[in-house]
Design an enzyme around this catalytic site. Structure first.
Site, PDB file in Angstrom:
ATOM      1  N   ASP A  12      35.589  79.439  70.350  1.00  0.00           N
ATOM      2  CA  ASP A  12      36.030  78.069  70.719  1.00  0.00           C
ATOM      3  C   ASP A  12      37.551  77.837  70.672  1.00  0.00           C
ATOM      4  O   ASP A  12      37.999  76.792  70.154  1.00  0.00           O
ATOM      5  CB  ASP A  12      35.343  77.028  69.815  1.00  0.00           C
ATOM      6  N   LYS A 108      27.861  76.805  74.603  1.00  0.00           N
ATOM      7  CA  LYS A 108      26.906  76.253  73.632  1.00  0.00           C
ATOM      8  C   LYS A 108      27.145  74.770  73.461  1.00  0.00           C
ATOM      9  O   LYS A 108      28.248  74.276  73.733  1.00  0.00           O
ATOM     10  CB  LYS A 108      27.052  76.978  72.297  1.00  0.00           C
ATOM     11  N   CYS A 153      32.199  76.105  63.496  1.00  0.00           N
ATOM     12  CA  CYS A 153      31.591  77.068  64.421  1.00  0.00           C
ATOM     13  C   CYS A 153      31.760  78.511  63.971  1.00  0.00           C
ATOM     14  O   CYS A 153      30.856  79.327  64.162  1.00  0.00           O
ATOM     15  CB  CYS A 153      32.106  76.834  65.831  1.00  0.00           C
TER      16      CYS A 153
HETATM   17  C1  VGL Z   1      33.257  72.603  66.537  1.00  0.00           C
HETATM   18  C2  VGL Z   1      32.861  70.496  65.731  1.00  0.00           C
HETATM   19  C3  VGL Z   1      32.215  70.145  66.887  1.00  0.00           C
HETATM   20  C4  VGL Z   1      33.860  73.944  66.305  1.00  0.00           C
HETATM   21  C5  VGL Z   1      32.600  72.274  67.702  1.00  0.00           C
HETATM   22  O1  VGL Z   1      34.137  74.662  67.292  1.00  0.00           O
HETATM   23  O2  VGL Z   1      34.054  74.304  65.121  1.00  0.00           O
HETATM   24  N1  VGL Z   1      33.365  71.718  65.549  1.00  0.00           N
HETATM   25  N2  VGL Z   1      32.083  71.046  67.882  1.00  0.00           N
END
Ligand code: VGL
Ligand code: ZN
Length: 199
Positions: A12, A108, A153
């Site tokens: 991410d 995701k 994540c």
């Molecule tokens: C994430 C919060 C919401 C992350 C993704 O990538 O850690 N955190 N969505």
């Protein structure tokens, strides 16, 4: 070069998790050069991309709630986030300097009703993303994880991978955390307890 049974999983590294983004992680952009350099050591590189439809159930705005509050979902407690990583938006795009030539991009969080922190399972801990099968059928059993955010994540992905029997290392120098209410310390001890090597 790492052996063929090893993969680097880059979690991410998207604009919304970098400074100026909707859910900015302090220093999120600082890791990009180091992550790019590490990619060169791995024959297999997999990137993940948080990828929510507008009005996603993990968004505070969907519930008229305050961002960073929590709510109960059928699958457990869910933190409610600012709207982020909306499919196709600039916020959902990878950081502009991130090398994205990896073998697979796994998206995701696309199910409107369930969040998915982990690259392996949605937050119900049972619905798979398909990444486990992809790795196993390629003969990959050893993973190095880097990216954002350490305590969400990266943490959920690392713990799930260890539970599935992968050998897992998290390079915390190439991760950055949201760190709300002690979440970073809890994640570090949880990963260690699950058998993840936390470097
Ligand atoms: C994430 C919060 C919401 C992350 C993704 O990538 O850690 N955190 N969505
Ligand atoms: Zn998200």
């Amino acid at each position: 070069m790492r052996a063929a049974n090893e993969a680097l999983i880059v979690i991410d590294i998207q604009n919304d998790f970098c400074p100026g983004g909707a859910l900015a992680v302090t220093g999120g952009d600082e890791i990009v050069p180091g992550v790019n350099a590490l990619m060169a050591d791995f024959a297999s590189v997999i990137l993940t991309q948080d990828w929510h439809p507008a009005g996603h159930s993990s968004f505070a705005s969907t519930h008229d709630a305050a961002p960073f509050s929590a709510t109960e979902m059928p699958y457990g407690t869910q933190v409610l986030w600012p709207d982020h990583c909306i499919q196709g938006s600039d916020g959902a795009a990878f950081h502009k300097n991130l090398v994205t030539t990896g073998d697979l991009i796994i998206r995701k969080g696309f199910n409107p009703l369930i969040d998915s922190y982990s690259a392996f399972f949605e937050n119900d801990h049972v619905t798979p993303t398909g990444l486990e099968g992809y790795l196993r059928t390629r003969g990959i059993d050893t993973l190095t994880l880097v990216g954002l955010a350490t305590d969400f994540c990266v943490n959920f992905s690392a713990v799930d991978a260890a539970k599935l029997g992968f050998k897992v290392t998290v390079r915390t120098d190439l991760c950055r955390a949201i760190d709300m209410d002690g979440s970073l310390a809890a994640a570090l001890s949880g990963m260690t307890a699950a058998g993840v090597e936390v470097l």
